[in-house]
Design a protein around this motif. Structure first.
Motif, PDB file in Angstrom:
ATOM      1  N   UNK A 100       0.830  -1.203   0.000  1.00  0.00           N
ATOM      2  CA  UNK A 100       0.000   0.000   0.000  1.00  0.00           C
ATOM      3  C   UNK A 100       0.865   1.254   0.000  1.00  0.00           C
ATOM      4  N   UNK A 101       1.921   1.247   0.797  1.00  0.00           N
ATOM      5  CA  UNK A 101       2.814   2.400   0.867  1.00  0.00           C
ATOM      6  C   UNK A 101       3.457   2.668  -0.483  1.00  0.00           C
ATOM      7  N   UNK A 102       3.950   1.584  -1.119  1.00  0.00           N
ATOM      8  CA  UNK A 102       4.598   1.731  -2.434  1.00  0.00           C
ATOM      9  C   UNK A 102       3.625   2.317  -3.460  1.00  0.00           C
ATOM     10  N   UNK A 103       2.429   1.753  -3.539  1.00  0.00           N
ATOM     11  CA  UNK A 103       1.451   2.212  -4.523  1.00  0.00           C
ATOM     12  C   UNK A 103       0.933   3.603  -4.189  1.00  0.00           C
ATOM     13  N   UNK A 104       0.751   3.889  -2.905  1.00  0.00           N
ATOM     14  CA  UNK A 104       0.283   5.200  -2.476  1.00  0.00           C
ATOM     15  C   UNK A 104       1.270   6.285  -2.913  1.00  0.00           C
ATOM     16  N   UNK A 105       2.560   6.065  -2.654  1.00  0.00           N
ATOM     17  CA  UNK A 105       3.580   7.050  -3.031  1.00  0.00           C
ATOM     18  C   UNK A 105       3.637   7.198  -4.546  1.00  0.00           C
ATOM     19  N   UNK A 106       3.555   6.081  -5.260  1.00  0.00           N
ATOM     20  CA  UNK A 106       3.606   6.120  -6.723  1.00  0.00           C
ATOM     21  C   UNK A 106       2.470   6.952  -7.298  1.00  0.00           C
ATOM     22  N   UNK A 107       1.241   6.662  -6.870  1.00  0.00           N
ATOM     23  CA  UNK A 107       0.085   7.308  -7.494  1.00  0.00           C
ATOM     24  C   UNK A 107      -0.121   8.743  -7.025  1.00  0.00           C
ATOM     25  N   UNK A 108       0.236   9.045  -5.783  1.00  0.00           N
ATOM     26  CA  UNK A 108       0.069  10.428  -5.330  1.00  0.00           C
ATOM     27  C   UNK A 108       1.051  11.335  -6.057  1.00  0.00           C
ATOM     28  N   UNK A 109       2.276  10.831  -6.286  1.00  0.00           N
ATOM     29  CA  UNK A 109       3.251  11.614  -7.039  1.00  0.00           C
ATOM     30  C   UNK A 109       2.893  11.677  -8.519  1.00  0.00           C
ATOM     31  N   UNK A 110       2.333  10.578  -9.040  1.00  0.00           N
ATOM     32  CA  UNK A 110       1.931  10.565 -10.449  1.00  0.00           C
ATOM     33  C   UNK A 110       0.829  11.588 -10.698  1.00  0.00           C
ATOM     34  N   UNK A 111      -0.074  11.734  -9.756  1.00  0.00           N
ATOM     35  CA  UNK A 111      -1.108  12.768  -9.858  1.00  0.00           C
ATOM     36  C   UNK A 111      -0.463  14.142 -10.017  1.00  0.00           C
ATOM     37  N   UNK A 112       0.540  14.420  -9.167  1.00  0.00           N
ATOM     38  CA  UNK A 112       1.227  15.705  -9.234  1.00  0.00           C
ATOM     39  C   UNK A 112       1.954  15.920 -10.544  1.00  0.00           C
ATOM     40  N   UNK A 113       2.637  14.884 -11.030  1.00  0.00           N
ATOM     41  CA  UNK A 113       3.363  14.997 -12.294  1.00  0.00           C
ATOM     42  C   UNK A 113       2.407  15.225 -13.463  1.00  0.00           C
ATOM     43  N   UNK A 114       1.284  14.506 -13.473  1.00  0.00           N
ATOM     44  CA  UNK A 114       0.317  14.685 -14.559  1.00  0.00           C
ATOM     45  C   UNK A 114      -0.298  16.080 -14.537  1.00  0.00           C
ATOM     46  N   UNK A 115      -0.589  16.587 -13.343  1.00  0.00           N
ATOM     47  CA  UNK A 115      -1.137  17.941 -13.231  1.00  0.00           C
ATOM     48  C   UNK A 115      -0.137  18.974 -13.729  1.00  0.00           C
ATOM     49  N   UNK A 116       1.165  18.747 -13.481  1.00  0.00           N
ATOM     50  CA  UNK A 116       2.190  19.684 -13.961  1.00  0.00           C
ATOM     51  C   UNK A 116       2.329  19.612 -15.481  1.00  0.00           C
ATOM     52  N   UNK A 117       2.269  18.398 -16.041  1.00  0.00           N
ATOM     53  CA  UNK A 117       2.344  18.238 -17.495  1.00  0.00           C
ATOM     54  C   UNK A 117       1.128  18.885 -18.162  1.00  0.00           C
ATOM     55  N   UNK A 118      -0.030  18.747 -17.534  1.00  0.00           N
ATOM     56  CA  UNK A 118      -1.239  19.367 -18.074  1.00  0.00           C
ATOM     57  C   UNK A 118      -1.144  20.891 -18.018  1.00  0.00           C
ATOM     58  N   UNK A 119      -0.490  21.417 -16.977  1.00  0.00           N
ATOM     59  CA  UNK A 119      -0.289  22.873 -16.889  1.00  0.00           C
ATOM     60  C   UNK A 119       0.621  23.353 -18.013  1.00  0.00           C
ATOM     61  N   UNK A 120       1.678  22.578 -18.294  1.00  0.00           N
ATOM     62  CA  UNK A 120       2.576  22.921 -19.407  1.00  0.00           C
ATOM     63  C   UNK A 120       1.835  22.859 -20.741  1.00  0.00           C
ATOM     64  N   UNK A 121       0.980  21.861 -20.889  1.00  0.00           N
ATOM     65  CA  UNK A 121       0.180  21.721 -22.108  1.00  0.00           C
ATOM     66  C   UNK A 121      -0.701  22.951 -22.318  1.00  0.00           C
ATOM     67  N   UNK A 122      -1.319  23.448 -21.242  1.00  0.00           N
ATOM     68  CA  UNK A 122      -2.169  24.637 -21.339  1.00  0.00           C
ATOM     69  C   UNK A 122      -1.341  25.876 -21.669  1.00  0.00           C
ATOM     70  N   UNK A 123      -0.123  25.928 -21.116  1.00  0.00           N
ATOM     71  CA  UNK A 123       0.763  27.060 -21.414  1.00  0.00           C
ATOM     72  C   UNK A 123       1.095  27.105 -22.902  1.00  0.00           C
ATOM     73  N   UNK A 124       1.447  25.942 -23.473  1.00  0.00           N
ATOM     74  CA  UNK A 124       1.784  25.877 -24.898  1.00  0.00           C
ATOM     75  C   UNK A 124       0.565  26.241 -25.737  1.00  0.00           C
ATOM     76  N   UNK A 125      -0.625  25.750 -25.359  1.00  0.00           N
ATOM     77  CA  UNK A 125      -1.847  26.004 -26.124  1.00  0.00           C
ATOM     78  C   UNK A 125      -2.207  27.483 -26.151  1.00  0.00           C
ATOM     79  N   UNK A 126      -1.936  28.193 -25.039  1.00  0.00           N
ATOM     80  CA  UNK A 126      -2.309  29.608 -24.954  1.00  0.00           C
ATOM     81  C   UNK A 126      -1.216  30.516 -25.504  1.00  0.00           C
TER      82      UNK A 126
END
Length: 318
Positions: A100-126
């Motif tokens: 649980x600890x391994x998966x929890x750390x993986x997915x909580x950080x993955x959420x953050x990384x995806x949100x940052x990539x999506x922010x970059x995507x919006x920056x490029x689009x605008x």
């Protein structure tokens, strides 16, 4: 006596969110309902994006991956809690807890990384709408996704291996509904200096880097938006970022409330904040991204109609 006290535990006890039976019954129904809605909502997002060719763009590619991560994120905590309640048990094995600890750390950080990539995507689009497809080409999108998965898994592996080497003695009771790394670390009766140091250095970099990326992206986004000649253009540009900003605020606000303040023990407020980013955020993400997005709403309506038609015997072809 020391030898007895340092016997390794084989399981942990998860006390859940309430010690009262009547409250646990209510919480069971609430969490079960929330889990079902989370799975259905995020699955609809993934299927709608997969089936609608108009949504085969970088923005929706990352959104589909975010929905997948949200399903996984919720599935590592709630099902175990529900099963324990149905079986009248509060235990989780040592291996299960570390998993649980391994998966929890993986997915909580993955959420953050995806949100940052999506922010970059919006920056490029605008900022570079004419060069958007050239910059956000499929190879770059896949590379960003692959790098995110590699970093988050390596970070989770490091923290889990450091946790496994610790000794857990007589006290194996967690006042929580899953094996959150911070409360589990507090149960160890061995030296946790290396764990804390790595959590501050590696964990800090892994968590702060995506958040910094999001902040920098939005600084550039707002600076570009303010240069637009018309109020209508500003409104249209900001509307594409509204859903993302809402999700980022909810996700990081709850995380900051738990992990960014000194506390000797997990309080009720900490558990509430943990529930927000582990259960509530994955639940509301599909609604946030679909309610204000006409393309997404149209794709979901088509998907639901297609499912209803295929499930109706009158419309089946043999």
């Amino acid at each position: 006596m020391d030898k007895v006290n340092q016997t390794r535990v084989t399981e942990f006890l998860l006390l859940g969110l309430s010690g009262k039976l009547e409250q646990e019954e209510i919480l069971f129904g609430l969490f079960f309902s929330m889990y079902l809605v989370t799975i259905i909502g995020n699955s609809l997002i993934i299927l709608a994006i997969s089936w609608d060719s108009h949504l085969h763009t970088p923005m929706y590619f990352f959104l589909a991956n975010l929905s997948f991560v949200d399903i996984c994120f919720t599935s590592i905590t709630i099902p175990k809690m529900l099963v324990n309640h149905m079986m009248g048990s509060k235990s989780i094995s040592f291996v299960g807890c570390m998993t649980q600890i391994y998966l929890f750390i993986t997915f909580i950080n993955m959420d953050g990384f995806l949100l940052s990539v999506m922010a970059y995507d919006r920056y490029v689009a605008i900022s570079s709408p004419l060069h958007y497809t050239m910059i956000m080409r499929p190879k770059l999108c896949l590379l960003l996704l692959a790098v995110s998965w590699i970093i988050t898994n390596l970070h989770a592996l490091l923290h889990t291996l450091l946790m496994v080497r610790l000794t857990f003695c007589s006290n194996s009771t967690l006042h929580h509904f899953f094996c959150d790394p911070y409360p589990v670390l507090k149960l160890s009766c061995s030296d946790t200096f290396i764990n804390v140091l790595m959590a501050l250095i590696v964990g800090g970099l892994t968590s702060i880097s995506p958040f910094t990326c999001i902040i920098v992206s939005y600084v550039y986004i707002f600076s570009n938006v303010l240069k637009l000649p018309s109020a209508q253009g500003i409104k249209k540009a900001l509307s594409t970022c509204g859903s993302h900003i809402t999700v980022v605020s909810l996700f990081y606000g709850a995380i900051l409330g738990v992990y960014m303040h000194p506390s000797s023990s997990y309080s009720v407020q900490d558990i509430v904040a943990t529930v927000i980013f582990t259960v509530v955020t994955p639940l509301v993400n599909p609604f946030i991204y679909s309610l204000r997005n006409n393309d997404m709403k149209g794709a979901i309506r088509k998907l639901i109609f297609r499912i209803l038609v295929l499930s109706d015997p009158q419309f089946r072809t043999f």
